[in-house]
Structure formats: structure tokens, C-alpha cells
Motif scaffolding. Structure first.
Motif, PDB file in Angstrom:
ATOM      1  N   THR A 147      11.142 -32.507 -80.370  1.00 40.64           N
ATOM      2  CA  THR A 147      11.568 -33.712 -81.103  1.00 40.64           C
ATOM      3  C   THR A 147      10.772 -33.878 -82.381  1.00 40.64           C
ATOM      4  O   THR A 147      11.321 -34.249 -83.429  1.00 40.64           O
ATOM      5  CB  THR A 147      11.390 -34.958 -80.217  1.00 40.64           C
ATOM      6  N   PHE A 148       9.456 -33.556 -82.327  1.00 40.40           N
ATOM      7  CA  PHE A 148       8.585 -33.756 -83.487  1.00 40.40           C
ATOM      8  C   PHE A 148       8.738 -32.666 -84.549  1.00 40.40           C
ATOM      9  O   PHE A 148       8.103 -32.754 -85.600  1.00 40.40           O
ATOM     10  CB  PHE A 148       7.127 -33.847 -83.046  1.00 40.40           C
ATOM     11  N   LYS A 149       9.543 -31.659 -84.276  1.00 40.10           N
ATOM     12  CA  LYS A 149       9.845 -30.686 -85.337  1.00 40.10           C
ATOM     13  C   LYS A 149      11.353 -30.418 -85.413  1.00 40.10           C
ATOM     14  O   LYS A 149      11.798 -29.318 -85.701  1.00 40.10           O
ATOM     15  CB  LYS A 149       9.053 -29.390 -85.152  1.00 40.10           C
ATOM     16  N   ALA A 150      12.117 -31.497 -85.175  1.00 39.84           N
ATOM     17  CA  ALA A 150      13.582 -31.379 -85.108  1.00 39.84           C
ATOM     18  C   ALA A 150      14.169 -30.910 -86.434  1.00 39.84           C
ATOM     19  O   ALA A 150      14.827 -29.880 -86.503  1.00 39.84           O
ATOM     20  CB  ALA A 150      14.186 -32.711 -84.689  1.00 39.84           C
ATOM     21  N   ARG A 151      13.936 -31.683 -87.490  1.00 33.13           N
ATOM     22  CA  ARG A 151      14.392 -31.254 -88.818  1.00 33.13           C
ATOM     23  C   ARG A 151      13.797 -32.191 -89.866  1.00 33.13           C
ATOM     24  O   ARG A 151      13.448 -33.339 -89.594  1.00 33.13           O
ATOM     25  CB  ARG A 151      15.914 -31.233 -88.913  1.00 33.13           C
ATOM     26  N   ASN A 152      13.717 -31.683 -91.067  1.00 32.04           N
ATOM     27  CA  ASN A 152      13.171 -32.444 -92.186  1.00 32.04           C
ATOM     28  C   ASN A 152      14.009 -33.708 -92.426  1.00 32.04           C
ATOM     29  O   ASN A 152      15.238 -33.654 -92.493  1.00 32.04           O
ATOM     30  CB  ASN A 152      13.163 -31.571 -93.436  1.00 32.04           C
ATOM     31  N   GLY A 153      13.343 -34.859 -92.501  1.00 34.15           N
ATOM     32  CA  GLY A 153      14.035 -36.119 -92.760  1.00 34.15           C
ATOM     33  C   GLY A 153      14.535 -36.844 -91.534  1.00 34.15           C
ATOM     34  O   GLY A 153      15.019 -37.987 -91.640  1.00 34.15           O
ATOM     35  N   TYR A 154      14.405 -36.247 -90.369  1.00 36.28           N
ATOM     36  CA  TYR A 154      14.873 -36.858 -89.122  1.00 36.28           C
ATOM     37  C   TYR A 154      13.963 -38.037 -88.759  1.00 36.28           C
ATOM     38  O   TYR A 154      12.737 -37.957 -88.879  1.00 36.28           O
ATOM     39  CB  TYR A 154      14.859 -35.803 -88.021  1.00 36.28           C
ATOM     40  N   SER A 155      14.562 -39.143 -88.328  1.00 33.14           N
ATOM     41  CA  SER A 155      13.783 -40.332 -87.966  1.00 33.14           C
ATOM     42  C   SER A 155      13.525 -40.371 -86.462  1.00 33.14           C
ATOM     43  O   SER A 155      14.429 -40.110 -85.662  1.00 33.14           O
ATOM     44  CB  SER A 155      14.531 -41.603 -88.384  1.00 33.14           C
ATOM     45  N   VAL A 156      12.286 -40.686 -86.101  1.00 34.41           N
ATOM     46  CA  VAL A 156      11.881 -40.803 -84.700  1.00 34.41           C
ATOM     47  C   VAL A 156      11.264 -42.184 -84.498  1.00 34.41           C
ATOM     48  O   VAL A 156      10.373 -42.591 -85.251  1.00 34.41           O
ATOM     49  CB  VAL A 156      10.859 -39.707 -84.310  1.00 34.41           C
ATOM     50  N   ILE A 157      11.755 -42.913 -83.496  1.00 30.65           N
ATOM     51  CA  ILE A 157      11.230 -44.249 -83.200  1.00 30.65           C
ATOM     52  C   ILE A 157      10.286 -44.160 -82.008  1.00 30.65           C
ATOM     53  O   ILE A 157      10.677 -43.713 -80.920  1.00 30.65           O
ATOM     54  CB  ILE A 157      12.375 -45.232 -82.894  1.00 30.65           C
ATOM     55  N   LEU A 158       9.040 -44.565 -82.217  1.00 36.15           N
ATOM     56  CA  LEU A 158       8.030 -44.537 -81.156  1.00 36.15           C
ATOM     57  C   LEU A 158       7.658 -45.959 -80.755  1.00 36.15           C
ATOM     58  O   LEU A 158       7.495 -46.842 -81.605  1.00 36.15           O
ATOM     59  CB  LEU A 158       6.763 -43.821 -81.621  1.00 36.15           C
ATOM     60  N   GLU A 159       7.518 -46.161 -79.439  1.00 33.36           N
ATOM     61  CA  GLU A 159       6.890 -47.373 -78.929  1.00 33.36           C
ATOM     62  C   GLU A 159       5.512 -46.974 -78.430  1.00 33.36           C
ATOM     63  O   GLU A 159       5.373 -46.010 -77.675  1.00 33.36           O
ATOM     64  CB  GLU A 159       7.699 -47.976 -77.791  1.00 33.36           C
ATOM     65  N   VAL A 160       4.487 -47.694 -78.903  1.00 27.59           N
ATOM     66  CA  VAL A 160       3.119 -47.370 -78.496  1.00 27.59           C
ATOM     67  C   VAL A 160       2.428 -48.619 -77.967  1.00 27.59           C
ATOM     68  O   VAL A 160       2.774 -49.755 -78.324  1.00 27.59           O
ATOM     69  CB  VAL A 160       2.294 -46.767 -79.661  1.00 27.59           C
TER      70      VAL A 160
END
Length: 386
Positions: A356-369
């Protein structure tokens, strides 16, 4: 080698197939030590004696006559504290009555946190030298075959040279500013990277013009610092890879002399083949598999994860790379990730998170921490940085 250090089948069989776990390109198998276990170990061509990293096992296994020693990793002169002993080991139906075992005094490798499950150590030479070993990354199986059983060895034959119980091969590489070189590399299926370029002519390996400063993981020397770049070409036998992610570790210059090697060839390359290791005939056989054509990509988030084993287990941010998307999003070391893209963290394997963290350039990832007794939502926009 003493006979007791060889693995042999105890049941009269000539071969056996076992499934393994594959995490971050690493082969993880269950073994038994002194009739206790199972303990998950990484199968590693890059180690000689078995290395026990879990510091509690020396006492629970009642190891006889442990002798204090110092062992050094690449780039380390002072060495780290350990104990040398011997142990009986069983893998499947194969047993070795007494193989050398190094018990680390402190767990400097932190393998369990790196792969997301409890790891007790690494095992290599004694097992590989006892059998012809077929590794199928496609099926996640290893087949180990007695040397007196005739078997077909399929694939391209690659000569190996065993130096201090470890296999080495010759590679051809092409790098911007350096041209084409033939180099000697340790074959290290226990390292998750593609290739680590260490030295050339007793000096640090020259870097291409464009690199990125990065933490390259942990070794026996502790944290390995350096840079990441790309090779234009890497050739193993007749097989060619383009645009390969490459590590350039920083070592003390004196440690680079008289090492007899230029590089460390890791499992990001090796896992693209189904491989047969035949130490007794100084060769390996490689046949490309379904992973062969995957593009080489580095993490695009700037997050280094660490798993804290419970119960309950926790997925923590160990480090944040400077000026990375994670830092720009306001994430911090110590944050506990509780969900990714609104899916609970427990529903992901560590490899799925990495993907997920190297899916593609510009891809948005939503994290809950979870941080300081409250939940935060952070949006990361992945960026290809190398």
C-alpha cells in the motif's frame, strides 16, 4: 565437517517438502532445538553458524557450556557480545545431532518487529550444505533432498563459490557514471533488499548522481545508514533486470579492505526465481517465476514500521524519513497505526501494508493513528522519491 553437523533424515526418507511463510521476501520456517519448539527461524544463505537472536532461548534450552565470544558484522570491529555453543536441531524429519549455535546477548537485529511475527533466529550453512534444496517462491515451499538421491535440477546453472560457509556469485552491473562492472556478491536470501553495493577497489562503492539518504535496516552492527539509488542494469547469468533499486551503505573505510566481495545480493532479486541450491557441487540453478517482471519500487510514504508483539500486538511508526510525505502529513515516530483507508490494521498483513505504501506516485492513503490518548486522521499523498 563432522558428521554430527550434517542434517540427515531420521525416517529413512530421501526428500521432504515443507511450506514456508514469506514476509518481506524472507523465508520463515519452523525448527526444533534440543527437542523443544517449534521456533520460527529465517532460512538464510548469508549466515554460517545458526544465530539465535531471541535472548531468552539460551536459558530455556539449557544450552551446555556456552562460551562468551565477540562477533563482528560488516563494518564493525569491536564486535557484539554473544555465546558459542552447540545444539541439536530438527527441520521436518531431518536432524543434526550437534551444530554450532551463536546466542546473541542482546537482540540487535530486532527481526520480530521487522517482519511482524515472533522470530527466534537465522539458520543457514549447515542445512544448505546437507541437502540439495529447492526453493519455490511461487508455491512457498522448500524441498530438501538427500545428496545420494538422483534428482533433476532444472533452471540455468550459476556457479557459486563458498567462502567462509557462504555462497558468492559474479554479477554484471551497469550504473550511471560508472559504466559496466563485473562484481562479486554474497547470495543472501535472508536480506530483503535487491542489492547492497558495498565496496569497489577497497573503497566505498561509488554512487550514481541521484540518490536518497535512507536508513537501510539493521545488521549485527546496529542500524545501517546510507543511500538508495538505482542501477541501470543488473545481470545474473543470462537474466537481466533494469532500473534496480540499490543500497549504498556507509561503513568505516577500514572495514572495506580485504573483504573479497563488492556486494550483497538480496531476496528482492532472488525471490523472482525458483531456485535450487547445490552447495556440494558449487552451483545454484535459477528459473524465473511470476514475480520476475515486477517493477522495483521503494517506499513512497517515508514510514518505517515496527510491530510490538502483545497481546495485543501493535503496529507502530518506528521512524519517519525527513521531508517525506509522512512528515509533511504530521505523522511522528511512536504513533500507533490503527487503520489504513478505514480498514482495521489487524486485517492487513505486513506485506500488504508495504505494498500500500508503494502503490503508485500520487496515490492517497488515509491513516488513523493513536497518539497521546487520542485518535488522529492523517492523509498521506505518496510520492516516488527515487
Amino acid at each position: 565437517m563432522a558428521k554430527s553437523q550434517d542434517f540427515k533424515f531420521t525416517s529413512g526418507r530421501k526428500q521432504q517438502t515443507m511450506y514456508f511463510d514469506l514476509i518481506k521476501n524472507l523465508i520463515i520456517i519452523p525448527i526444533y532445538i534440543n527437542d523443544k519448539g517449534p521456533f520460527d527461524f529465517i532460512l538464510d544463505t548469508g549466515v554460517g553458524p545458526m544465530i539465535v537472536t531471541d535472548t531468552t532461548l539460551k536459558e530455556s534450552l539449557k544450552v551446555s557450556y556456552p562460551r562468551p565470544i565477540k562477533i563482528s558484522g560488516y563494518g564493525n570491529f569491536e564486535g557484539i557480545d554473544a555465546f558459542l555453543s552447540a545444539a541439536s536441531v530438527r527441520i521436518g524429519d531431518a536432524e543434526a545431532g550437534s551444530i554450532p549455535a551463536v546466542f546473541l546477548k542482546n537482540d540487535v537485529l530486532s527481526l520480530s518487529g521487522f517482519v511482524g511475527k515472533k522470530i527466534y533466529g537465522l539458520i543457514g550453512y549447515n542445512f544448505f550444505n546437507s541437502f540439495t534444496i529447492k526453493v519455490s517462491y511461487s508455491n512457498k515451499t522448500i524441498k530438501f533432498i538427500s545428496p545420494d538421491k538422483r534428482t533433476k535440477l532444472k533452471g540455468e546453472r550459476i556457479p557459486i563459490e563458498l567462502i567462509e560457509s557462504k555462497p558468492y556469485v559474479l554479477l554484471n552491473i551497469e550504473q550511471d557514471g560508472l559504466g559496466t562492472k563485473t562484481i562479486k556478491a554474497l547470495v543472501d536470501c535472508g536480506a530483503s533488499h535487491s542489492i547492497s553495493l558495498e565496496s569497489l577497489d577497497s573503497k566505498p562503492f561509488p554512487k550514481p548522481d541521484f540518490t536518497m539518504v535512507a536508513n537501510l535496516g539493521n545488521g549485527l552492527t546496529g542500524e545501517v545508514k546510507g543511500s538508495i539509488g538505482r542501477l541501470a542494469l543488473l545481470k545474473l547469468g543470462s537474466f537481466k533486470f533494469n532500473d534496480v533499486i540499490s543500497n549504498y551503505p556507509v561503513y568505516n573505510i577500514d572495514s572495506l579492505r580485504n573483504k573479497g566481495r563488492n556486494a550483497n545480493l538480496g531476496a528482492e532479486i532472488l525471490s523472482r526465481f525458483n531456485t535450487i541450491y547445490d552447495y556440494r557441487n558449487n552451483c545454484m540453478y535459477i528459473k524465473k517465476n511470476g514475480r520476475f517482471s515486477q517493477v522495483f519500487e521503494h517506499d513512497m510514504s517515508g514510514i518505517e514500521l515496527y510491530t510490538e508483539h502483545g497481546p495485543p500486538s501493535r503496529t507502530l511508526i518506528n521512524k519517519i524519513e525527513p521531508n517525506s510525505p509522512a512528515e509533511l502529513a504530521g505523522l511522528k515516530a511512536g504513533d500507533e497505526i490503527t487503520s489504513i483507508n478505514f480498514k482495521k490494521i489487524d486485517d492487513y498483513s505486513l506485506d500488504e501494508i508495504t505494498t500500500t505504501f508503494k502503490a503508485r506516485n500520487g496515490y492517497s492513503v488515509i491513516l488513523e493513528v493513536w497518539r497521546e490518548k487520542s485518535f488522529l486522521i492523517k492523509l498521506i499523498k505518496l510520492k516516488k522519491r527515487i
